[in-house]
Design an enzyme around this catalytic site. Structure first.
Site, PDB file in Angstrom:
ATOM      1  N   ARG A   1       0.920  -0.534  96.500  1.00 38.21           N
ATOM      2  CA  ARG A   1       1.370  -1.333  95.340  1.00 38.21           C
ATOM      3  C   ARG A   1       1.708  -0.437  94.161  1.00 38.21           C
ATOM      4  NH1 ARG A   1      -1.836  -6.847  95.395  1.00 38.21           N
ATOM      5  NH2 ARG A   1      -0.259  -7.276  93.860  1.00 38.21           N
TER       6      ARG A   1
ATOM      7  N   ARG B   1      -9.108 -13.032  85.612  1.00 34.03           N
ATOM      8  CA  ARG B   1      -7.965 -12.532  84.832  1.00 34.03           C
ATOM      9  C   ARG B   1      -7.198 -13.730  84.278  1.00 34.03           C
ATOM     10  NH1 ARG B   1      -5.153  -7.608  87.974  1.00 34.03           N
ATOM     11  NH2 ARG B   1      -4.208  -7.242  85.940  1.00 34.03           N
ATOM     12  N   PRO B   2      -7.769 -14.364  83.243  1.00 34.55           N
ATOM     13  CA  PRO B   2      -7.123 -15.556  82.708  1.00 34.55           C
ATOM     14  C   PRO B   2      -5.793 -15.232  82.032  1.00 34.55           C
ATOM     15  CG  PRO B   2      -9.004 -14.914  81.340  1.00 34.55           C
ATOM     16  CD  PRO B   2      -8.988 -13.984  82.515  1.00 34.55           C
ATOM     17  N   ILE B   3      -4.991 -16.279  81.753  1.00 37.31           N
ATOM     18  CA  ILE B   3      -3.730 -16.066  81.038  1.00 37.31           C
ATOM     19  C   ILE B   3      -3.711 -16.903  79.755  1.00 37.31           C
ATOM     20  CG2 ILE B   3      -2.322 -15.343  83.007  1.00 37.31           C
ATOM     21  CD1 ILE B   3      -1.271 -18.259  83.151  1.00 37.31           C
ATOM     22  N   ASP B   4      -4.936 -17.221  79.264  1.00 35.87           N
ATOM     23  CA  ASP B   4      -5.019 -18.076  78.079  1.00 35.87           C
ATOM     24  C   ASP B   4      -4.299 -17.484  76.863  1.00 35.87           C
ATOM     25  OD1 ASP B   4      -7.046 -16.124  78.349  1.00 35.87           O
ATOM     26  OD2 ASP B   4      -8.261 -17.053  76.806  1.00 35.87           O
TER      27      ASP B   4
ATOM     28  N   ASP C   1      -7.385   2.038  84.249  1.00 35.24           N
ATOM     29  CA  ASP C   1      -6.712   2.334  85.520  1.00 35.24           C
ATOM     30  C   ASP C   1      -7.042   3.730  86.049  1.00 35.24           C
ATOM     31  OD1 ASP C   1      -5.609  -0.147  85.267  1.00 35.24           O
ATOM     32  OD2 ASP C   1      -3.613   0.538  84.693  1.00 35.24           O
TER      33      ASP C   1
ATOM     34  N   LYS D   1       4.897   2.140  87.446  1.00 34.19           N
ATOM     35  CA  LYS D   1       4.873   0.755  87.948  1.00 34.19           C
ATOM     36  C   LYS D   1       4.708  -0.230  86.796  1.00 34.19           C
ATOM     37  CE  LYS D   1       0.820  -0.952  89.393  1.00 34.19           C
ATOM     38  NZ  LYS D   1       0.258  -2.204  88.887  1.00 34.19           N
ATOM     39  N   ASN D   2       3.737   0.047  85.924  1.00 34.63           N
ATOM     40  CA  ASN D   2       3.397  -0.948  84.902  1.00 34.63           C
ATOM     41  C   ASN D   2       4.440  -1.046  83.795  1.00 34.63           C
ATOM     42  OD1 ASN D   2       1.205  -1.662  86.334  1.00 34.63           O
ATOM     43  ND2 ASN D   2      -0.292  -0.551  85.096  1.00 34.63           N
TER      44      ASN D   2
ATOM     45  N   ILE E   1     -12.928  -3.071  80.162  1.00 32.31           N
ATOM     46  CA  ILE E   1     -11.726  -3.922  80.191  1.00 32.31           C
ATOM     47  C   ILE E   1     -11.855  -5.043  81.229  1.00 32.31           C
ATOM     48  CG2 ILE E   1      -9.190  -3.947  80.418  1.00 32.31           C
ATOM     49  CD1 ILE E   1     -10.170  -2.279  78.031  1.00 32.31           C
TER      50      ILE E   1
ATOM     51  N   ARG F   1      -0.110  -9.765  89.858  1.00 35.17           N
ATOM     52  CA  ARG F   1      -0.482 -10.240  88.530  1.00 35.17           C
ATOM     53  C   ARG F   1       0.732 -10.235  87.577  1.00 35.17           C
ATOM     54  NH1 ARG F   1      -4.164 -12.631  84.950  1.00 35.17           N
ATOM     55  NH2 ARG F   1      -3.857 -11.682  82.945  1.00 35.17           N
TER      56      ARG F   1
HETATM   57  C1  EPZ Z   1      -2.187  -4.476  82.599  1.00 31.44           C
HETATM   58  O1  EPZ Z   1      -2.767  -5.644  83.138  1.00 31.44           O
HETATM   59  C2  EPZ Z   1      -1.927  -3.561  83.765  1.00 31.44           C
HETATM   60  N1  EPZ Z   1      -1.028  -4.207  84.696  1.00 31.44           N
HETATM   61  C3  EPZ Z   1      -3.237  -3.212  84.451  1.00 31.44           C
HETATM   62  O2  EPZ Z   1      -2.955  -2.272  85.461  1.00 31.44           O
HETATM   63  C4  EPZ Z   1      -4.156  -2.557  83.437  1.00 31.44           C
HETATM   64  O3  EPZ Z   1      -5.403  -2.329  84.053  1.00 31.44           O
HETATM   65  C5  EPZ Z   1      -4.339  -3.477  82.225  1.00 31.44           C
HETATM   66  O4  EPZ Z   1      -3.048  -3.827  81.668  1.00 31.44           O
HETATM   67  C6  EPZ Z   1      -5.172  -2.852  81.132  1.00 31.44           C
HETATM   68  O5  EPZ Z   1      -4.603  -1.651  80.725  1.00 31.44           O
HETATM   69  C7  EPZ Z   1       0.273  -4.164  84.487  1.00 31.44           C
HETATM   70  O6  EPZ Z   1       0.765  -3.646  83.500  1.00 31.44           O
HETATM   71  C8  EPZ Z   1       1.132  -4.766  85.522  1.00 31.44           C
HETATM   72  P1  EPZ Z   1      -4.573  -7.187  79.969  1.00 31.44           P
HETATM   73  P2  EPZ Z   1      -2.903  -6.973  82.252  1.00 31.44           P
HETATM   74  O7  EPZ Z   1      -3.877  -8.457  79.726  1.00 31.44           O
HETATM   75  O8  EPZ Z   1      -1.705  -7.076  81.393  1.00 31.44           O
HETATM   76  C9  EPZ Z   1      -8.304 -10.189  79.490  1.00 31.44           C
HETATM   77  C10 EPZ Z   1      -3.150  -1.299  87.624  1.00 31.44           C
HETATM   78  O9  EPZ Z   1      -4.093  -0.839  88.324  1.00 31.44           O
HETATM   79  N2  EPZ Z   1      -7.301 -11.241  79.248  1.00 31.44           N
HETATM   80  O10 EPZ Z   1      -4.460  -6.103  78.949  1.00 31.44           O
HETATM   81  O11 EPZ Z   1      -3.237  -8.051  83.173  1.00 31.44           O
HETATM   82  C11 EPZ Z   1      -8.273  -9.706  80.946  1.00 31.44           C
HETATM   83  O12 EPZ Z   1      -9.003 -10.564  81.771  1.00 31.44           O
HETATM   84  C12 EPZ Z   1      -3.315  -2.548  86.830  1.00 31.44           C
HETATM   85  O13 EPZ Z   1      -2.032  -0.790  87.584  1.00 31.44           O
HETATM   86  C13 EPZ Z   1      -7.737 -12.497  78.916  1.00 31.44           C
HETATM   87  O14 EPZ Z   1      -8.939 -12.777  78.805  1.00 31.44           O
HETATM   88  O15 EPZ Z   1      -4.157  -6.580  81.385  1.00 31.44           O
HETATM   89  C14 EPZ Z   1      -8.850  -8.339  80.829  1.00 31.44           C
HETATM   90  O16 EPZ Z   1     -10.235  -8.404  80.812  1.00 31.44           O
HETATM   91  C15 EPZ Z   1      -4.465  -3.378  87.155  1.00 31.44           C
HETATM   92  N3  EPZ Z   1      -6.818 -13.490  78.707  1.00 31.44           N
HETATM   93  C16 EPZ Z   1      -8.340  -7.842  79.477  1.00 31.44           C
HETATM   94  O17 EPZ Z   1      -7.979  -9.023  78.752  1.00 31.44           O
HETATM   95  C17 EPZ Z   1      -5.470 -13.225  78.798  1.00 31.44           C
HETATM   96  O18 EPZ Z   1      -4.672 -14.154  78.585  1.00 31.44           O
HETATM   97  C18 EPZ Z   1      -7.153  -6.907  79.539  1.00 31.44           C
HETATM   98  O19 EPZ Z   1      -6.097  -7.516  80.246  1.00 31.44           O
HETATM   99  C19 EPZ Z   1      -5.042 -11.936  79.142  1.00 31.44           C
HETATM  100  C20 EPZ Z   1      -5.983 -10.941  79.358  1.00 31.44           C
END
Ligand code: EPZ
Length: 418
Positions: free
Chosen positions: A398, A121-124, A306, A22-23, A328, A92
């Site tokens: 999902r 889950r910010p996108i900053d 995950d 999926k991811n 995480i 997301r």
């Molecule tokens: C991906 O999410 C995966 N989703 C998640 O899988 C997975 O848990 C995660 O990576 C970590 O491995 C997909 O690939 C679709 P991150 P993503 O950006 O990209 C913080 C599942 O169950 N952060 O690596 O959203 C964030 O809040 C899912 O399949 C910021 O602070 O993860 C988190 O604490 C759920 N600001 C950490 O970083 C940002 O702009 C890691 O998030 C972006 C992230």
């Protein structure tokens, strides 16, 4: 509300062909927007999140059809640059369309993404990286408007944390940008390598994916291609946990053993016999499970967040006390209260869970609060004595292709109730 009804206590035995990831499928589908002509993604898992990505492509004017595990896209008429709030909220991953739409049109309008509740889950990091590529961002009433007055320009970007989604967004925006982009502290997850391999097959110039420094030289155009989505390492970890929880023996095929090392070593520590070769893994859990000292979730190649919930489900009946630290996400223990309803002994303090193994779990009515937590409850119910019902199956759908069919094919007594 759909439920899974599970009569626990059946040892699982047999072979499972693991689904596509999926991811990986989600960012690949976003990447299809950047290609000229037809792109064919094989082994694309049939999941609600994947269908949501197809709906976003359709909204943007990109043709996208899905048949027997193959998604076919044609982006030639994809003139749209706006994604409605309703579609953004569905998952997301909708945020990775931002980089792709910017790469294609130099502008994009969308809202904050939805997805499983795992804490903030910010996108900053996504937005800051895109600014460095020359994007002007205006936010109002929850809508984000992005434009590139001088086009996308390559840049050197250092991420404060190796975010998977931010790395993917930068790659998607940078492949057709003017000049070179370097991502420092990039995520190293196998899904990043898969996205890079796909984009390179389409004509992109990307080096170093899977390492902390990724270099991208912008190219003029990408062309469509045929590509096989990588195997789902988290689905594989989930089925390994199912074998562990039921004292079973499972062979998993069509996987990448290298991507699973952090997970297999935990199952070995629990006393499982694990044999892996190339694209197959065999796990046998005949002896009682042993507790593990401590598991810390970390970015790849560390233990994946995950897989935290599904491994915890197996640990509930392991001999001794195990500890899991979630590094995480802030709120990824919502399955704990439900496991406790089934008789598990788990104490949570902040980001640490201590699991004291019990002799057995008992069937109960529980409900999923997120995707992997829902899978964990299913795993626990498979090993429990008596009947369980797992509610809110929509979360599980999902990320797992017809989980009840897969599990019943290896001996589980599980059915879906509508
Ligand atoms: C991906 O999410 C995966 N989703 C998640 O899988 C997975 O848990 C995660 O990576 C970590 O491995 C997909 O690939 C679709 P991150 P993503 O950006 O990209 C913080 C599942 O169950 N952060 O690596 O959203 C964030 O809040 C899912 O399949 C910021 O602070 O993860 C988190 O604490 C759920 N600001 C950490 O970083 C940002 O702009 C890691 O998030 C972006 C992230």
């Amino acid at each position: 509300m759909q439920k899974l009804i599970i009569n626990g206590g059946k040892r699982l035995c047999g072979e499972i062909r693991v689904q596509g990831a999926k991811n990986s499928a989600l960012p690949l589908l976003a990447g299809c927007l950047l290609t000229d002509g037809r792109t064919v993604l094989k082994r694309c898992p049939e999941l609600t999140d994947v269908f949501a990505a197809c709906r976003i492509l359709n909204e943007l004017g990109c043709k996208c059809s899905f048949r027997q595990g193959t998604a076919t896209t044609d982006a030639d008429s994809a003139a749209g640059f706006r994604i409605t709030e309703e579609l953004m909220r569905e998952m997301r991953s909708s945020i990775v369309f931002l980089g792709a739409v910017l790469g294609r049109h130099g502008r994009c309008e969308l809202s904050y993404p939805g997805g499983c509740e795992l804490g903030p889950r910010p996108i900053d990091m996504h937005l800051s990286a895109l600014r460095q590529l020359g994007v002007k961002i205006h936010e109002e009433h929850g809508r984000i408007s992005c434009t590139c007055p001088r086009g996308l320009k390559g840049a050197s970007i250092s991420l404060p944390f190796p975010s998977v989604g931010a790395t993917e967004n930068i790659m998607l925006a940078a492949v057709c940008a003017d000049g070179d982009t370097v991502i420092h502290n990039a995520a190293r997850e196998p899904e990043i390598t898969d996205l890079a391999n796909f984009l390179v097959r389409c004509g992109a110039d990307i080096k170093g994916a899977g390492c902390s420094t990724v270099r991208i030289s912008g190219v003029k155009k990408l062309r469509g291609c045929e590509y096989d989505v990588m195997p789902d390492r988290i689905a594989a970890a989930t089925y390994m946990a199912a074998a562990a929880s039921t004292g079973g023996e499972l062979g998993l095929t069509d996987i990448s053993c290298d991507d699973l090392q952090a997970v297999t070593s935990v199952f070995e520590e629990m006393g499982a016999a694990v044999y892996s070769a190339g694209s197959r893994i065999f796990i046998s859990c005949k002896a009682p499970l042993k507790a593990v000292r401590i598991i810390r979730t970390m970015p790849y190649p560390g233990f994946p967040t995950d897989a935290q919930a599904v491994v915890m489900a197996a640990l509930t009946t392991a001999r001794g006390s195990s500890m899991m630290v979630e590094n995480i996400f802030e709120s990824r223990f919502r399955h704990v209260d439900e496991l406790v309803r089934m008789g598990a002994d788990i104490k949570v303090s902040d980001r640490t869970a201590v699991i004291q193994g019990v002799k057995k779990l008992c069937g109960a009515n529980v409900r999923a609060h997120d995707l992997r937590g829902g899978a964990a409850l299913t795993i626990a119910a498979l090993g429990a004595e008596g009947t369980s019902s797992v509610g809110c199956v929509g979360y599980i759908d999902r990320g797992y292709e017809l989980i009840e069919n897969v599990l019943s094919s290896v001996g589980a007594d599980i059915r879906r109730e509508f």
